[in-house]
Design an enzyme around this catalytic site. Structure first.
Site, short mmCIF file in Angstrom:
data_model
loop_
_atom_site.label_atom_id
_atom_site.label_comp_id
_atom_site.label_asym_id
_atom_site.label_seq_id
_atom_site.Cartn_x
_atom_site.Cartn_y
_atom_site.Cartn_z
N ARG A 96 0.63 -1.13 0.16
CA ARG A 96 0.01 0.13 0.12
C ARG A 96 0.83 1.12 0.18
O ARG A 96 0.82 2.08 -0.65
CB ARG A 96 -0.93 -0.02 1.40
CG ARG A 96 -1.74 1.37 1.28
CD ARG A 96 -2.93 1.44 2.19
NE ARG A 96 -2.89 0.23 3.50
CZ ARG A 96 -2.21 0.56 4.35
NH1 ARG A 96 -1.69 1.74 4.61
NH2 ARG A 96 -2.36 -0.29 5.50
N TYR B 41 -15.58 16.89 -16.25
CA TYR B 41 -15.70 15.60 -16.53
C TYR B 41 -17.18 15.58 -15.29
O TYR B 41 -16.78 15.83 -13.99
CB TYR B 41 -14.74 14.96 -15.90
CG TYR B 41 -15.13 13.19 -15.60
CD1 TYR B 41 -15.92 12.63 -16.54
CD2 TYR B 41 -14.87 12.61 -14.55
CE1 TYR B 41 -16.44 11.12 -16.32
CE2 TYR B 41 -15.30 11.48 -14.18
CZ TYR B 41 -15.94 10.57 -15.12
OH TYR B 41 -16.29 9.38 -14.79
N ASP C 225 -6.43 18.90 -14.84
CA ASP C 225 -6.61 17.55 -15.50
C ASP C 225 -6.17 17.53 -16.69
O ASP C 225 -7.03 18.07 -17.75
CB ASP C 225 -8.15 17.38 -15.18
CG ASP C 225 -8.54 15.95 -15.56
OD1 ASP C 225 -8.02 15.27 -16.52
OD2 ASP C 225 -9.82 15.63 -14.98
N LYS D 126 -7.35 6.32 -19.49
CA LYS D 126 -7.59 7.05 -20.75
C LYS D 126 -6.37 6.71 -21.76
O LYS D 126 -5.68 5.69 -22.00
CB LYS D 126 -7.92 8.41 -20.67
CG LYS D 126 -9.44 8.59 -19.92
CD LYS D 126 -10.22 7.54 -19.98
CE LYS D 126 -11.67 7.99 -19.06
NZ LYS D 126 -11.66 8.18 -17.77
#
Ligand code: PLP
Length: 385
Positions: A55, A108, A180, A205
Site C-alpha cells: 500500500r 468531467y 486535469d 484513458k
C-alpha cells in the site's frame, strides 16, 4: 544508465525513464512485483529500495511514477487506483472545511459530482465559471479560494483554457492551479511548464491507452505537497495494484505514436463532419473557428483524438446514431486504441443534468481510435445516413 533523462526526447523517456533492466535478472521489461509485503533484515530494517508494504510502495508502481514524472516534466508523480482517486486526494490534501474552489463550467461529470455532492458535505464550497474567460475566473475568486480546477480541452465540449493566464490569476489570489491533463496527455501539453501547480490524470484513458486498466496519477513540483499526498494515499489506501501499474507503464511506451495517429484520424473525421448536413456544430480545438483555437495552438503540440458534435435532428436522432455505428463502439470512457461513441447527456455526463454543467441533449462524443481513418469515416457517414 543515463544520468539525466530530462534532456532526452519524449519517445525515449516513455520507454526508458524509470524502466532500467531489472537489477537481479536483467529482465528488460520492469517485472510485475506481485507482492503485498517485503522481507526485512531485522525489525525495522528494510532492504535496498526501502520497500515494506505495497500500500505504501511497490517497485512496479515506482517505475510507473518515475516514467510519468519524466513525461510531465514533474519532480514528483503518485499513481492512484483511478482518476477519481487521484482527484479526491488532491482535493482532500489541499482543501479544508470553509475553503473554496473554482471549477470549469464544462468538466468531467464525476469530478463535478465529487465536488458538488461529496465534498460539499465536508464544508468545501465551489463556484462554476467559464475558464476560457479569465475575467470571469477572477470575479469568482474569494479570499478562501485555494484551488482553480481546470480541464483543457474540456470533457465533453472541448473548450480550451489558457493555462499560463489561469496560473497567473490563481497565483495572484494565493490559490493553486490544478490541470486535469487527461484529454491532452503530456505528449500534447505539459501544464506544469506553463505555470500549473498540480496535474491530475485518469491514466485509464490515453496513458494506459488500451481500455484494459483503470488508474490515476497526480504530478507536482512541490516537495511538501508530494509528502502530504503520499501520506493521504498511504493512510486512505487508493493505490493501483502491481499489474495495473504494469499495464499502464506498457501503454505509456507507445503514447507518442498513438497520439499522433489519434490526432490524424480525428482531423480526418472533423473534415468529413464539417461537410455533413446532419451535423449542426462541431467541437474540436483544431478548427480555426473554434474560440480557443489560438490558445490551443500555442499550448498544445496537436489537437488530440476527442471530437464532439451536435446532431441537426435533435436528441432522438443523436441516440439512434450512437447505436448505429459498427466500428465506433457505444461505450463510456475514451483514449483507447479503439474508437468509441457515446451520448454524454444520458451517459458520462448524466450527473450534470439540471446543473450549470448540463450538456446539449443532441450532443455526441467520439473518442477517435487508431484504426484506419478511412474505415472510421465510412462507418460514421453510413450511420449519419
Ligand atoms: N478526468 C477526466 C477528464 C475524465 O474523463 C475521467 C473519466 O472519464 C476522469 C477524470 C476520472 O477518471 P477514472 O474514470 O479513471 O476514475
Amino acid at each position: 544508465m543515463v544520468d539525466d533523462y530530462s534532456v532526452l526526447g519524449f519517445e525515449t523517456r516513455a520507454i526508458h525513464a524509470g524502466q532500467q533492466p531489472d537489477p537481479r535478472t536483467g529482465a528488460v521489461i520492469v517485472p510485475i512485483y506481485q507482492t503485498s509485503t517485503y522481507a526485512q533484515d531485522g525489525v525495522g530494517g528494510t532492504r535496498e529500495g526501502g520497500y515494506e508494504y505495497s500500500r505504501t510502495a511497490n517497485p512496479t508502481r515506482t517505475a510507473l511514477e518515475q516514467a510519468l514524472a519524466s513525461l510531465e516534466g514533474a519532480r514528483h508523480a503518485l499513481a492512484f487506483a483511478s482518476g477519481m482517486a487521484a482527484s479526491d486526494a488532491v482535493l482532500r490534501t489541499t482543501l479544508r472545511p470553509g475553503d473554496h474552489l473554482v471549477l470549469g463550467n464544462d468538466a468531467y461529470g464525476g469530478t463535478f459530482r465529487l465536488i458538488d455532492k461529496v465534498l460539499s458535505l465536508w464544508g468545501i464550497e465551489h463556484t462554476v465559471a467559464n475558464l476560457a474567460n479569465v475575467d470571469e475566473v477572477r470575479a469568482a475568486l474569494r479570499p478562501e479560494t485555494k484551488l482553480v480546477w481546470c480541464e483543457t480541452p474540456t470533457n465533453p465540449l472541448l473548450g480550451i483554457a489558457d493555462i499560463a493566464a489561469l496560473a497567473g490569476v490563481a497565483h495572484d489570489a494565493g490559490a493553486r492551479l490544478v490541470v486535469d491533463n487527461t484529454f491532452a496527455t503530456p505528449y500534447l501539453q505539459t501544464p506544469l511548464a506553463l505555470g500549473a501547480d498540480i496535474v491530475v490524470h485518469s491514466t485509464t484513458k490515453y496513458l494506459g491507452g488500451h481500455s484494459d486498466v483503470v488508474g490515476g496519477a497526480v504530478l507536482t513540483n512541490e516537495d511538501d505537497l508530494r509528502e502530504q499526498l503520499f501520506y493521504l494515499r498511504n493512510a486512505a489506501g487508493a493505490v493501483p495494484g502491481p499489474f495495473d501499474a504494469w499495464l499502464t507503464l506498457r501503454g505509456l511506451k507507445t503514447l507518442a505514436l498513438r497520439m499522433e495517429r489519434h490526432s490524424d484520424n480525428a482531423e480526418l473525421i472533423v473534415q468529413t463532419l464539417a461537410k455533413h448536413p446532419k451535423v449542426s456544430k462541431i467541437y474540436y480545438p483544431g478548427l480555426p473557428e473554434h474560440p480557443g483555437h489560438e490558445v490551443a495552438a500555442k499550448q498544445m503540440r496537436r489537437f488530440g483524438g476527442m471530437v464532439s458534435f451536435r446532431h441537426a435532428d435533435g436528441e432522438q436522432a443523436a441516440l439512434e446514431l450512437v447505436s448505429r455505428t459498427k466500428l465506433f463502439i457505444l461505450a463510456e470512457s475514451l483514449g483507447g486504441i479503439e474508437s468509441l461513441i457515446e451520448h454524454p447527456g444520458r451517459m458520462t455526463h448524466a450527473s450534470t443534468a439540471g446543473s450549470t454543467l448540463e450538456v446539449p441533449e443532441d450532443l455526441i462524443r467520439l473518442s477517435v481510435g487508431i484504426e484506419d481513418g478511412t474505415d472510421l469515416v465510412a462507418d460514421l457517414t453510413a450511420a449519419l445516413g
